[in-house]
Scaffold this motif. Structure first.
Motif, PDB file in Angstrom:
ATOM      1  N   ASN A  87      29.679  48.206  33.858  1.00 37.12           N
ATOM      2  CA  ASN A  87      29.408  46.949  34.209  1.00 37.12           C
ATOM      3  C   ASN A  87      31.395  46.359  33.225  1.00 37.12           C
ATOM      4  OD1 ASN A  87      27.085  46.872  35.054  1.00 37.12           O
ATOM      5  ND2 ASN A  87      26.144  45.995  33.084  1.00 37.12           N
ATOM      6  N   SER A  88      31.470  47.100  32.326  1.00 40.26           N
ATOM      7  CA  SER A  88      32.965  46.240  30.999  1.00 40.26           C
ATOM      8  C   SER A  88      33.746  46.275  32.514  1.00 40.26           C
ATOM      9  CB  SER A  88      33.091  46.560  30.416  1.00 40.26           C
ATOM     10  OG  SER A  88      32.092  45.856  29.364  1.00 40.26           O
ATOM     11  N   ILE A  89      33.840  47.713  32.763  1.00 40.20           N
ATOM     12  CA  ILE A  89      34.750  48.023  33.857  1.00 40.20           C
ATOM     13  C   ILE A  89      35.179  47.276  35.609  1.00 40.20           C
ATOM     14  CG2 ILE A  89      35.546  50.088  34.944  1.00 40.20           C
ATOM     15  CD1 ILE A  89      34.759  51.898  32.863  1.00 40.20           C
ATOM     16  N   ILE A  90      34.150  46.877  36.142  1.00 38.95           N
ATOM     17  CA  ILE A  90      32.828  46.329  37.058  1.00 38.95           C
ATOM     18  C   ILE A  90      33.831  44.510  36.741  1.00 38.95           C
ATOM     19  CG2 ILE A  90      31.212  45.617  38.405  1.00 38.95           C
ATOM     20  CD1 ILE A  90      30.482  47.894  38.800  1.00 38.95           C
ATOM     21  N   LEU A  99      35.928  37.174  40.702  1.00 35.98           N
ATOM     22  CA  LEU A  99      34.632  37.124  41.120  1.00 35.98           C
ATOM     23  C   LEU A  99      33.894  36.907  39.990  1.00 35.98           C
ATOM     24  CD1 LEU A  99      33.898  40.280  43.876  1.00 35.98           C
ATOM     25  CD2 LEU A  99      33.335  38.199  44.311  1.00 35.98           C
ATOM     26  N   PRO A 100      32.486  36.410  40.033  1.00 33.01           N
ATOM     27  CA  PRO A 100      31.856  36.654  39.024  1.00 33.01           C
ATOM     28  C   PRO A 100      32.037  37.862  38.495  1.00 33.01           C
ATOM     29  CG  PRO A 100      30.553  35.357  40.549  1.00 33.01           C
ATOM     30  CD  PRO A 100      32.255  36.181  41.163  1.00 33.01           C
ATOM     31  N   PRO A 101      31.330  37.353  37.093  1.00 37.00           N
ATOM     32  CA  PRO A 101      30.759  38.786  36.133  1.00 37.00           C
ATOM     33  C   PRO A 101      29.608  39.477  37.010  1.00 37.00           C
ATOM     34  CG  PRO A 101      31.072  37.711  34.658  1.00 37.00           C
ATOM     35  CD  PRO A 101      31.504  37.008  36.055  1.00 37.00           C
ATOM     36  N   TYR A 102      30.066  41.332  37.521  1.00 34.14           N
ATOM     37  CA  TYR A 102      28.975  42.139  38.189  1.00 34.14           C
ATOM     38  C   TYR A 102      27.412  41.718  37.527  1.00 34.14           C
ATOM     39  CZ  TYR A 102      26.332  45.999  39.919  1.00 34.14           C
ATOM     40  OH  TYR A 102      25.221  47.152  40.547  1.00 34.14           O
ATOM     41  N   ALA A 103      27.584  41.656  35.932  1.00 38.94           N
ATOM     42  CA  ALA A 103      25.590  41.509  35.024  1.00 38.94           C
ATOM     43  C   ALA A 103      25.518  40.623  35.425  1.00 38.94           C
ATOM     44  CB  ALA A 103      26.136  41.833  33.544  1.00 38.94           C
ATOM     45  N   ALA A 104      25.941  39.011  35.844  1.00 44.33           N
ATOM     46  CA  ALA A 104      25.583  38.211  36.018  1.00 44.33           C
ATOM     47  C   ALA A 104      24.411  37.985  37.203  1.00 44.33           C
ATOM     48  CB  ALA A 104      25.814  36.970  36.163  1.00 44.33           C
ATOM     49  N   ARG A 105      25.153  39.037  37.854  1.00 40.41           N
ATOM     50  CA  ARG A 105      24.444  39.093  39.573  1.00 40.41           C
ATOM     51  C   ARG A 105      24.194  39.836  40.480  1.00 40.41           C
ATOM     52  NH1 ARG A 105      29.306  40.072  41.796  1.00 40.41           N
ATOM     53  NH2 ARG A 105      28.266  41.457  43.992  1.00 40.41           N
TER      54      ARG A 105
END
Length: 199
Positions: A87-90, A99-105
């Motif tokens: 997740n940190s890398i993405i 883009l907004p954070p992947y984890a939030a989506r």
């Protein structure tokens, strides 16, 4: 520093798979990599046009579509289960392209253009040292060997094959090809590195 944090280079403690990957990252001259990238960003029109495309709504829609695929979630689950903070890398990539954070989506350059950028980055990497460390880690680190075994497994290959066959993923690759990125060569290099075949 953000690169080091994303790949866990700043973390210390009991050795694990992240530490194995940190050993590879430690061989990469990050300051030189960043200097080359910044030079291309400031002075190369082709790279600048690619960045504009990567930050466009059209590209964002493609990325979001791919990331919402079950195949993509299965693909990143394997390194996650082995302790890699995917997740940190993405999210670092998301931050770069807007883009907004992947984890939030979750519910100094010598070439020209994109291929010149890639060639210049490869030119400063200690390829022989990286290969030697790769071989050593397979022999000495159970966690690293488990990661490579998982990547070379029929299950992982099946996920990759399914992802590559999806229209959304093919559209992403074609858009990058249209922007001058030699994605097919990059994919072949990555697969060769991890002992995977194209078919």
């Amino acid at each position: 520093q953000r690169l080091k944090e994303a790949f866990g280079l700043s973390q210390r403690g009991t050795r694990n798979l992240n530490d194995d990957l940190n050993d590879f990252l430690a061989l990469v001259p990050l300051d030189e990599v960043i200097a080359i990238v910044l030079d291309y960003l400031a002075n190369d029109q082709e790279v600048q046009e690619l960045i504009l495309y990567l930050q466009s709504e059209e590209f964002h829609k493609i990325v979001i579509t791919v990331e919402e695929l079950d195949e993509f979630k299965l693909l990143i689950k394997i390194p996650e289960e082995l302790g890699i903070d995917v997740n940190s890398i993405i999210n670092l990539i998301h931050e770069i392209i807007g883009l907004p954070p992947y984890a939030a989506r979750k519910n100094t350059r010598r070439g020209v253009g994109l291929n010149g950028l890639i060639d210049d980055l490869i030119a400063i990497l200690p390829i022989d040292d990286l290969k030697a460390l790769f071989e050593k880690k397979q022999q000495t680190s159970p966690d690293f060997k488990a990661l490579i075994d998982a990547i070379q497994s029929p299950e992982f290959k099946s996920i990759l094959d399914k992802l590559e066959s999806l229209p959304e993923f093919q559209k992403l690759l074609q858009n990058l090809r249209d922007k001058g990125v030699d994605v097919d060569h990059i994919i072949e290099l990555l697969k060769a590195l991890f002992g995977l075949s194209r078919h």
